[in-house]
Design a protein around this motif. Sequence first.
Motif, PDB file in Angstrom:
ATOM      1  N   GLU A  41      -6.246   1.568  13.815  1.00  0.00           N
ATOM      2  CA  GLU A  41      -6.547   0.164  13.110  1.00  0.00           C
ATOM      3  C   GLU A  41      -6.107   0.261  11.551  1.00  0.00           C
ATOM      4  OE1 GLU A  41     -10.515  -0.322  13.688  1.00  0.00           O
ATOM      5  OE2 GLU A  41     -10.638  -0.210  15.623  1.00  0.00           O
ATOM      6  N   ALA A  42      -5.768   1.238  11.016  1.00  0.00           N
ATOM      7  CA  ALA A  42      -5.423   1.188   9.512  1.00  0.00           C
ATOM      8  C   ALA A  42      -3.752   1.095   9.592  1.00  0.00           C
ATOM      9  CB  ALA A  42      -5.839   2.388   8.727  1.00  0.00           C
ATOM     10  N   ASP A  43      -3.378   0.716  10.543  1.00  0.00           N
ATOM     11  CA  ASP A  43      -1.746   0.742  10.651  1.00  0.00           C
ATOM     12  C   ASP A  43      -0.946   1.940  10.416  1.00  0.00           C
ATOM     13  OD1 ASP A  43      -0.340  -1.473  11.637  1.00  0.00           O
ATOM     14  OD2 ASP A  43      -0.004  -2.329   9.818  1.00  0.00           O
ATOM     15  N   VAL A  44      -1.642   2.937  10.604  1.00  0.00           N
ATOM     16  CA  VAL A  44      -0.785   4.214  10.347  1.00  0.00           C
ATOM     17  C   VAL A  44       0.151   4.582  11.491  1.00  0.00           C
ATOM     18  CG1 VAL A  44      -0.888   6.814  10.120  1.00  0.00           C
ATOM     19  CG2 VAL A  44      -2.858   5.373   9.109  1.00  0.00           C
ATOM     20  N   ASN A  45       1.351   5.017  11.340  1.00  0.00           N
ATOM     21  CA  ASN A  45       2.399   5.305  12.270  1.00  0.00           C
ATOM     22  C   ASN A  45       1.910   6.104  13.401  1.00  0.00           C
ATOM     23  OD1 ASN A  45       4.430   7.314  13.440  1.00  0.00           O
ATOM     24  ND2 ASN A  45       5.591   5.372  12.960  1.00  0.00           N
ATOM     25  N   GLY A 227       1.724  -3.420   5.886  1.00  0.00           N
ATOM     26  CA  GLY A 227       1.361  -2.642   6.882  1.00  0.00           C
ATOM     27  C   GLY A 227       2.492  -1.634   7.563  1.00  0.00           C
ATOM     28  N   GLN A 228       2.417  -1.552   8.908  1.00  0.00           N
ATOM     29  CA  GLN A 228       3.500  -0.648   9.545  1.00  0.00           C
ATOM     30  C   GLN A 228       5.141  -1.257   9.387  1.00  0.00           C
ATOM     31  OE1 GLN A 228       2.964   2.173  11.195  1.00  0.00           O
ATOM     32  NE2 GLN A 228       5.234   2.190  11.538  1.00  0.00           N
ATOM     33  N   ASN A 229       5.120  -2.331   8.816  1.00  0.00           N
ATOM     34  CA  ASN A 229       6.541  -2.764   8.528  1.00  0.00           C
ATOM     35  C   ASN A 229       7.150  -2.214   6.999  1.00  0.00           C
ATOM     36  OD1 ASN A 229       8.738  -4.588   9.038  1.00  0.00           O
ATOM     37  ND2 ASN A 229       8.108  -5.893   7.336  1.00  0.00           N
ATOM     38  N   ALA A 230       6.023  -1.759   6.326  1.00  0.00           N
ATOM     39  CA  ALA A 230       6.536  -1.054   5.023  1.00  0.00           C
ATOM     40  C   ALA A 230       7.183   0.317   5.415  1.00  0.00           C
ATOM     41  CB  ALA A 230       5.090  -0.876   4.296  1.00  0.00           C
ATOM     42  N   VAL A 231       6.673   0.693   6.463  1.00  0.00           N
ATOM     43  CA  VAL A 231       7.307   2.031   6.820  1.00  0.00           C
ATOM     44  C   VAL A 231       8.654   2.087   7.419  1.00  0.00           C
ATOM     45  CG1 VAL A 231       7.056   4.264   8.411  1.00  0.00           C
ATOM     46  CG2 VAL A 231       4.704   3.053   7.257  1.00  0.00           C
ATOM     47  N   ASN A 232       8.806   0.770   8.480  1.00  0.00           N
ATOM     48  CA  ASN A 232      10.274   0.398   8.989  1.00  0.00           C
ATOM     49  C   ASN A 232      11.157   0.183   7.982  1.00  0.00           C
ATOM     50  OD1 ASN A 232       8.909   0.645  11.425  1.00  0.00           O
ATOM     51  ND2 ASN A 232       8.369  -1.338  11.474  1.00  0.00           N
ATOM     52  N   VAL A 233      10.758  -0.565   6.804  1.00  0.00           N
ATOM     53  CA  VAL A 233      11.555  -0.882   5.650  1.00  0.00           C
ATOM     54  C   VAL A 233      11.991   0.486   4.811  1.00  0.00           C
ATOM     55  CG1 VAL A 233      11.681  -1.821   2.964  1.00  0.00           C
ATOM     56  CG2 VAL A 233      10.829  -3.043   5.364  1.00  0.00           C
ATOM     57  N   ALA A 234      10.942   1.353   4.744  1.00  0.00           N
ATOM     58  CA  ALA A 234      11.192   2.549   3.869  1.00  0.00           C
ATOM     59  C   ALA A 234      12.322   3.592   4.496  1.00  0.00           C
ATOM     60  CB  ALA A 234      10.119   3.331   3.676  1.00  0.00           C
ATOM     61  N   LEU A 248       4.382   2.247  -4.030  1.00  0.00           N
ATOM     62  CA  LEU A 248       3.606   1.448  -2.959  1.00  0.00           C
ATOM     63  C   LEU A 248       2.841   0.596  -3.904  1.00  0.00           C
ATOM     64  CD1 LEU A 248       3.236   1.892  -0.081  1.00  0.00           C
ATOM     65  CD2 LEU A 248       1.192   2.971  -0.297  1.00  0.00           C
ATOM     66  N   THR A 249       3.112  -0.787  -3.787  1.00  0.00           N
ATOM     67  CA  THR A 249       2.473  -1.824  -4.489  1.00  0.00           C
ATOM     68  C   THR A 249       1.281  -2.422  -3.716  1.00  0.00           C
ATOM     69  OG1 THR A 249       4.071  -3.767  -3.680  1.00  0.00           O
ATOM     70  CG2 THR A 249       4.616  -2.395  -5.593  1.00  0.00           C
ATOM     71  N   LYS A 250       0.568  -3.093  -4.581  1.00  0.00           N
ATOM     72  CA  LYS A 250      -0.732  -4.138  -3.877  1.00  0.00           C
ATOM     73  C   LYS A 250      -1.550  -3.089  -3.127  1.00  0.00           C
ATOM     74  CE  LYS A 250       2.790  -7.944  -3.486  1.00  0.00           C
ATOM     75  NZ  LYS A 250       3.465  -8.828  -2.802  1.00  0.00           N
ATOM     76  N   LEU A 251      -1.887  -2.151  -3.361  1.00  0.00           N
ATOM     77  CA  LEU A 251      -2.849  -1.259  -2.974  1.00  0.00           C
ATOM     78  C   LEU A 251      -4.284  -1.891  -3.418  1.00  0.00           C
ATOM     79  CD1 LEU A 251      -2.038   2.696  -3.102  1.00  0.00           C
ATOM     80  CD2 LEU A 251      -2.576   1.253  -1.250  1.00  0.00           C
ATOM     81  N   ASP A 252      -4.326  -2.786  -4.291  1.00  0.00           N
ATOM     82  CA  ASP A 252      -5.498  -3.142  -4.771  1.00  0.00           C
ATOM     83  C   ASP A 252      -5.902  -4.442  -3.714  1.00  0.00           C
ATOM     84  OD1 ASP A 252      -3.398  -4.430  -5.851  1.00  0.00           O
ATOM     85  OD2 ASP A 252      -4.641  -5.339  -7.441  1.00  0.00           O
ATOM     86  N   GLY A 253      -4.955  -5.070  -2.867  1.00  0.00           N
ATOM     87  CA  GLY A 253      -4.944  -5.947  -2.101  1.00  0.00           C
ATOM     88  C   GLY A 253      -5.657  -6.073  -0.620  1.00  0.00           C
ATOM     89  N   ASP A 254      -5.776  -6.994   0.116  1.00  0.00           N
ATOM     90  CA  ASP A 254      -6.367  -6.697   1.447  1.00  0.00           C
ATOM     91  C   ASP A 254      -5.546  -5.848   2.405  1.00  0.00           C
ATOM     92  OD1 ASP A 254      -8.072  -6.982   3.577  1.00  0.00           O
ATOM     93  OD2 ASP A 254      -7.587  -8.943   4.003  1.00  0.00           O
ATOM     94  N   THR A 255      -5.367  -4.606   2.370  1.00  0.00           N
ATOM     95  CA  THR A 255      -4.681  -3.753   2.980  1.00  0.00           C
ATOM     96  C   THR A 255      -5.304  -2.754   3.590  1.00  0.00           C
ATOM     97  OG1 THR A 255      -2.632  -2.340   2.916  1.00  0.00           O
ATOM     98  CG2 THR A 255      -4.079  -2.571   0.896  1.00  0.00           C
ATOM     99  N   ARG A 256      -4.805  -2.470   4.738  1.00  0.00           N
ATOM    100  CA  ARG A 256      -5.455  -1.176   5.650  1.00  0.00           C
ATOM    101  C   ARG A 256      -4.825   0.085   5.269  1.00  0.00           C
ATOM    102  NH1 ARG A 256      -4.484  -4.040  11.243  1.00  0.00           N
ATOM    103  NH2 ARG A 256      -2.693  -4.813  10.350  1.00  0.00           N
ATOM    104  N   GLY A 257      -3.884   0.203   4.442  1.00  0.00           N
ATOM    105  CA  GLY A 257      -3.445   1.564   3.739  1.00  0.00           C
ATOM    106  C   GLY A 257      -2.985   2.435   4.508  1.00  0.00           C
ATOM    107  N   GLY A 258      -2.459   2.006   5.747  1.00  0.00           N
ATOM    108  CA  GLY A 258      -1.548   2.877   6.792  1.00  0.00           C
ATOM    109  C   GLY A 258      -0.334   3.361   6.172  1.00  0.00           C
TER     110      GLY A 258
END
Length: 478
Positions: A41-45, A227-234, A248-258
Amino acid sequence: MAFEGLTERLQNAMSKLRRKGKITESDVRDAMREIRLALLEADVNFGVVKDFVKTVRERAIGSEVLESLTPAQQIVKIVDEELTKVMGEEAVPLNKAPHIPTIIMMVGLQGAGKTTTAGKLAYRLKENEHGRPLFIAADVYRPAAIDQLQVVAQQVGAPVFQLGTDVDPREIVRQGLAQAAENKNDYVIIDTAGRLQIDEKLMQELADIKELAQPNEILLTVDAMTGQNAVNVAESFNQQLDITGVVLTKLDGDTRGGAALSIRAVTGKPIKFTGQGEKLTDLDVFHPDRMADRILGMGDMLTLIEKAQTDYDEKKANELAEKMQENTFDFNDFIDQLDQVQKMGGIQDILKMMPGMNNVPGLDKIQMGPKEMGHMKAVVYSMTPSERTNPDLLNPSRRRRIAAGAGRPIQEVNRMIKQFKESRKMMSKMSNGNFAGMDQMFGQGISGRLGKMAMGSMVRKQKKQKQKRLKQARKRRK
């Protein structure tokens, strides 16, 4: 804030284990199922989740764990260790060149915060290492990209090399490096072009710049909110450019942190920094162990202490420690404290770094933004100088006058004065080594002990400093 949902789910899974005296393999399987769902649910791979749960389960059902006196705490420890391992185990520093300049190439998609991150990094290098960075404006495609970099550079106090938007980025980089060599800049930060999505033309340009500049660092800026797209980009950037690290930017935003839990495992490249705000100071070194502790609700005292050391005036801190011990902390000190808290970030973020505070009911309802702090300051500024230094003078008629002057309800003024007096009593007790009632603040178990140890360490340090000053004063008198 990042990880809030994940932290809550993981804590629920762990608390169920803690409530059981003896833990069976069935209990472990149930807990692992909840952990697996929480991570997904946190969008971890998915692959990362599968390997993580398998490893934790295998370690947790060992006889030395299940038959131990504290099996629940042992399993929490295992989860903490494996989370740390997934994210890279330890902080990875910037790669430095054996001779100046160290060349840092910033890459990433548009909107990830690449230019802002370049500014934060330059500020960090200038403040912490007395470096003399030079920016190279190699993004000639995005409207106003050069202007944005110049605004950021002006805030940092660093020069920008740019040749406008009509010159090929490769030529801009070539001439920029020549100027850095001539001016003996310690660091060169190349702000490259981004795209809304990865394309062949962009990658070829970046590959050419890489070959020309031979950077010591290729830092990929990734938006954690994707989210998961960040991993695909990386993964894509790493395949094309062999990046050296991630911001990793915007960790203070509404993110699930995956993304933070997946990038290292998928790419094999470390997260070196995290961005959590808009200010130039809002760039933190990524510590996997500290992040794992925060995800599990165990706090992050080391980061909190580092923030305090960076933003806190040592002389004021010592004066404050003495006032706490002598129970003479007044509203003038309170205003100073509010200002320091604002420098260090929001009160919610600070509280969450304290071990056990994630378990305190109602913490998520605490509202202490700039607006609320402004109201509190208005109340204090409506007091007379004598009332600020001696809160015992605040009788009902004075409180009504203060409420009218601040434009706040009398109930709010009464509540604030009551909380101030209670806080002053608690600070006085803790600064004198009396930890009665600390269980309510920090809770029990691992996180509670960490909190008391950290608080005890700070109190002991304050006492030693006071004893040293008294000893020096006695010597001078002799």
